[in-house]
Design an enzyme around this catalytic site. Structure first.
Site, PDB file in Angstrom:
ATOM      1  N   GLU A  64       0.229  -8.415  -3.004  1.00 10.53           N
ATOM      2  CA  GLU A  64      -0.967  -8.076  -3.782  1.00 10.53           C
ATOM      3  C   GLU A  64      -1.180  -9.024  -4.958  1.00 10.53           C
ATOM      4  O   GLU A  64      -1.445  -8.570  -6.074  1.00 10.53           O
ATOM      5  CB  GLU A  64      -0.878  -6.627  -4.291  1.00 10.53           C
ATOM      6  CG  GLU A  64      -0.926  -5.587  -3.184  1.00 10.53           C
ATOM      7  CD  GLU A  64      -1.138  -4.164  -3.705  1.00 10.53           C
ATOM      8  OE1 GLU A  64      -0.703  -3.866  -4.823  1.00 10.53           O
ATOM      9  OE2 GLU A  64      -1.746  -3.370  -2.973  1.00 10.53           O
TER      10      GLU A  64
ATOM     11  N   GLU B  68      -1.132  -1.804   4.403  1.00 13.57           N
ATOM     12  CA  GLU B  68      -0.542  -0.582   3.836  1.00 13.57           C
ATOM     13  C   GLU B  68      -1.574   0.522   3.947  1.00 13.57           C
ATOM     14  O   GLU B  68      -2.546   0.542   3.191  1.00 13.57           O
ATOM     15  CB  GLU B  68      -0.166  -0.783   2.375  1.00 13.57           C
ATOM     16  CG  GLU B  68       1.008  -1.705   2.181  1.00 13.57           C
ATOM     17  CD  GLU B  68       1.411  -1.832   0.716  1.00 13.57           C
ATOM     18  OE1 GLU B  68       1.111  -0.903  -0.088  1.00 13.57           O
ATOM     19  OE2 GLU B  68       1.995  -2.865   0.361  1.00 13.57           O
TER      20      GLU B  68
HETATM   21  C1  GLA Z   1       0.745  -1.249  -3.236  1.00  8.70           C
HETATM   22  C2  GLA Z   1       2.012  -2.070  -3.129  1.00  8.70           C
HETATM   23  C3  GLA Z   1       3.178  -1.287  -2.586  1.00  8.70           C
HETATM   24  C4  GLA Z   1       3.231   0.077  -3.223  1.00  8.70           C
HETATM   25  C5  GLA Z   1       1.919   0.790  -2.979  1.00  8.70           C
HETATM   26  C6  GLA Z   1       1.859   2.182  -3.555  1.00  8.70           C
HETATM   27  O1  GLA Z   1       0.022  -1.306  -2.103  1.00  8.70           O
HETATM   28  O2  GLA Z   1       1.824  -3.208  -2.345  1.00  8.70           O
HETATM   29  O3  GLA Z   1       4.347  -1.997  -2.838  1.00  8.70           O
HETATM   30  O4  GLA Z   1       3.452  -0.088  -4.573  1.00  8.70           O
HETATM   31  O5  GLA Z   1       0.900   0.081  -3.599  1.00  8.70           O
HETATM   32  O6  GLA Z   1       2.874   2.963  -3.102  1.00  8.70           O
END
Ligand code: GLA
Length: 633
Positions: free
Chosen positions: A199, A273
């Site tokens: 991210e 995700e």
């Molecule tokens: C983001 C991050 C993950 C985690 C999620 C929430 O997508 O990439 O590592 O922190 O949020 O659980």
């Protein structure tokens, strides 16, 4: 001579034998790996059309995240088989740099952290792998999985091309990447894709950083598909040339998908995700996401022809001091459980989500899914009587030499752990005062301090309460601040500002405190082991706090999983046979700590509880989790 005689008499047979072995190998090599298969293994996961292909054939990625570092090694196989039986075809896992390199240049890839063994197991179970090696991983880990020793450099700029950061990344990758290169798909292994950072679009502080990480992976031999993952907002600034962009979300909002479509119209769509639940913070409620609602979104994603990865498929546990913290709207430390309301519970049990998903994913397979592995027994053991007590003050002699410092010093900068500072746990700062008055922390206490005068408790500094009255008294008295790192923030723009302990002056009657004696209490296994040499006392009617409490858990027969409950206790840590299970805190939401059976012995087990303020004479073991009162995400 015997040897020659044998050689002479068997020369012809020997040649024949060699010939047939060679023939056997060639025959089997060709037979077992048809030419077409070997060719297609050169292709790997491809994102060149609107659907993924693997080995040249259309491939719908049905992924799930399980982190090896959050699941006891003895249960890796159980969890992966349950994943496979749910119809998942790809395992995704992060790699936590902070755990693998606890001190600069000192690496740990053993036992619980044996990444290669984990990936090989995935292959054995029949799962492909997407590896997410960071170096920053977020994942609700302390500092997003970055090692705290990076912050000994006061100019450190995490997640940028600042040389102090890139050099450290290079050293880590020099160790990590060669371990996973042979496990890539085209080399016959399970890794079909590798994620570049995590991210970064939400951080985006340095435009040269993502190209640097990409190059760091490729120059070391990573040559499977690269991808990046970003949330809806971050997607706008995320990605790196040559890597597939993917999206992270929970509720399907058309804007996010439209945007992905606009920037990558001809590429496969992947929800890297899909948040199957959510994580919890101390003092909040336990997040749940209704199974039907969650699966309905997965159904829609699949109907659109997209691929999906469930984050988390099985969350596991933030054992020890793994858990991170939220920065916004104000600092909040995260709990020990990483249950995440995922399809498999923290202890690996099936949930309604699991059953619904199995039904759904089953339709995307031509073959019948494997049988669901059996459940594991949970045991409500007899309570452990905590019959021995050791005050914190008596335990200090086992911490190693205290350090003297004119000014307060943050824990990362302490001269401990071979020049790596202290990463986790508590730091005790002591100095002398000669009067009563008013103490101001000025927000320099990270994150919480119990304050004592002559080792009598007088109050607490929290992130919001910055003032404390010190009672009057005569002569020289010892003022002690026991400061806890409750978890470094794992996400957001304030990563560079996560030093712990005392990070600046604490002012007493308008004068900064000086002349400290500092004890590092990182509660490592070696420290807990040394405590066995301490002179523990029978638990007195009124024990002193903070203190260590010791008892025994008796296991009759084969050990099972259990859940520890501590009614009447307030806040602290539990160690079973020296293993740090993590923090407990009566404010909840979590009310029971998961204790995996494989960490218990048949017979007697040592239980040590470090408690800050209030204790009972027993701790209890139940056969079911208790993650507290719930709230919908
Ligand atoms: C983001 C991050 C993950 C985690 C999620 C929430 O997508 O990439 O590592 O922190 O949020 O659980």
């Amino acid at each position: 001579m015997v040897v020659i005689r044998i050689r002479n008499s068997h020369r012809r047979h020997y040649a024949l034998l060699c010939f047939s072995i060679a023939g056997f190998i060639i025959y089997n090599y060709i037979g077992m790996q048809p030419r077409v298969k070997r060719m297609s293994r050169r292709e790997g996961l491809s994102a060149n059309s609107s659907l993924f292909t693997l080995e040249g054939e259309e491939f719908r990625l049905l992924g799930g995240s399980i982190h090896y570092f959050r699941v006891p090694r003895a249960y890796w196989k159980d969890r992966l088989m349950k994943m496979k039986a749910c119809g998942i075809n790809t395992l995704t896992t992060y790699v936590p740099w902070n755990l693998h390199e606890p001190e600069r240049g000192v690496f740990n890839f053993h036992r619980q952290l044996d990444l290669e063994a984990y990936l090989n197991l995935a292959a054995e179970v029949g799962l492909w792998v997407i590896l997410r090696p960071g170096p920053y991983i977020c994942s609700e880990m302390d500092l997003g999985g970055l090692p705290s020793w990076l912050m000994r450099d006061e100019n450190m700029k995490l997640r940028t091309t600042y040389p102090g950061f890139t050099e450290a990344v290079n050293t880590f990758f020099d160790k990590l990447i060669p371990k996973v290169v042979p496990l890539q798909f085209k080399k016959g292994g399970p890794i079909i894709a590798v994620q570049v950072e995590n991210e970064y679009g939400s951080y985006a502080k340095d435009e040269n950083y993502m190209p640097f990480i990409k190059e760091a992976l490729q120059s070391r031999g990573i040559d499977e598909l690269l991808l990046t993952s970003d949330n809806q907002e971050g997607l706008k600034h995320g990605g790196v040339k040559g890597a597939l962009k993917s999206i992270n979300l929970q509720k399907l909002k058309p804007e996010g998908l439209k945007y992905l479509d606009a920037i990558q119209p001809l590429s496969p769509k992947l929800v890297m995700e899909y948040w199957a639940g959510w994580f919890d913070a101390w003092g909040d409620l336990h997040h749940v996401f209704a199974a039907e609602d969650m699966v309905a979104v997965v159904r829609k994603i699949l109907k659109k022809g997209m691929s999906v990865n469930l984050y988390m498929f099985h969350g596991g546990t933030n054992f020890g001091f793994m858990s991170g913290a939220l920065a916004k709207p104000s600092y909040k430390a995260l709990i020990t459980s990483y249950d995440y309301d995922a399809p498999l519970t923290e202890a690996g049990d099936y949930t309604p989500k699991y059953h619904l998903l199995r039904d759904l994913f089953g339709r995307y397979h031509t073959k019948k899914l494997p049988e669901m592995p059996p459940l594991r027994w949970k045991e409500a053991y007899e309570a452990a009587i905590m019959y021995q007590h050791l005050s914190l003050w008596d335990a200090l002699q086992f911490t190693g030499e205290p350090f003297r410092s004119m000014r307060s010093v943050n824990m990362e900068s302490l001269p401990v752990n071979n020049g790596n500072g202290q990463s986790y746990g508590y730091t005790l700062y002591e100095t002398t005062i000669t009067s009563g008055g008013l103490l101001h922390s000025g927000d320099n206490v990270r994150d919480r301090a119990l304050v004592f005068v002559d080792r009598h408790f007088i109050g607490i500094f929290k992130r919001k309460s910055l003032e404390l009255a010190v009672p009057d008294g005569k002569g020289k008295r010892t003022l002690s601040l026991l400061v806890e790192n409750c978890g470094r923030v794992h996400y957001g723009n304030s990563l560079d500002n996560q030093r712990k302990g005392l990070v600046g002056d604490v002012v007493f009657n308008n004068t900064p405190l000086r002349n400290f004696t500092v004890y590092s209490l990182d509660m490592k296994p070696s420290f807990i082991e040394h405590l066995s040499a301490a002179s523990w006392k029978y638990l007195p009617a009124v024990p002193s706090f903070p203190g260590f409490f010791q008892g025994r858990l008796f296991v009759d027969g084969y050990p099972s999983d259990t859940f520890i409950k501590l009614p009447g206790w307030s806040k602290g840590l539990v160690f079973i046979n020296g293993q740090n299970l993590g923090r407990y805190w009566s404010i909840g939401p979590q009310q029971a700590l998961y204790l995996p059976g494989p960490w218990l012995n048949s017979g007697i087990n040592q239980v040590i509880v470090f408690e800050e303020q209030e204790a009972d004479s027993k701790i209890h073991f139940e056969d079911a989790p208790d993650l507290g009162m719930t709230v919908d995400v």
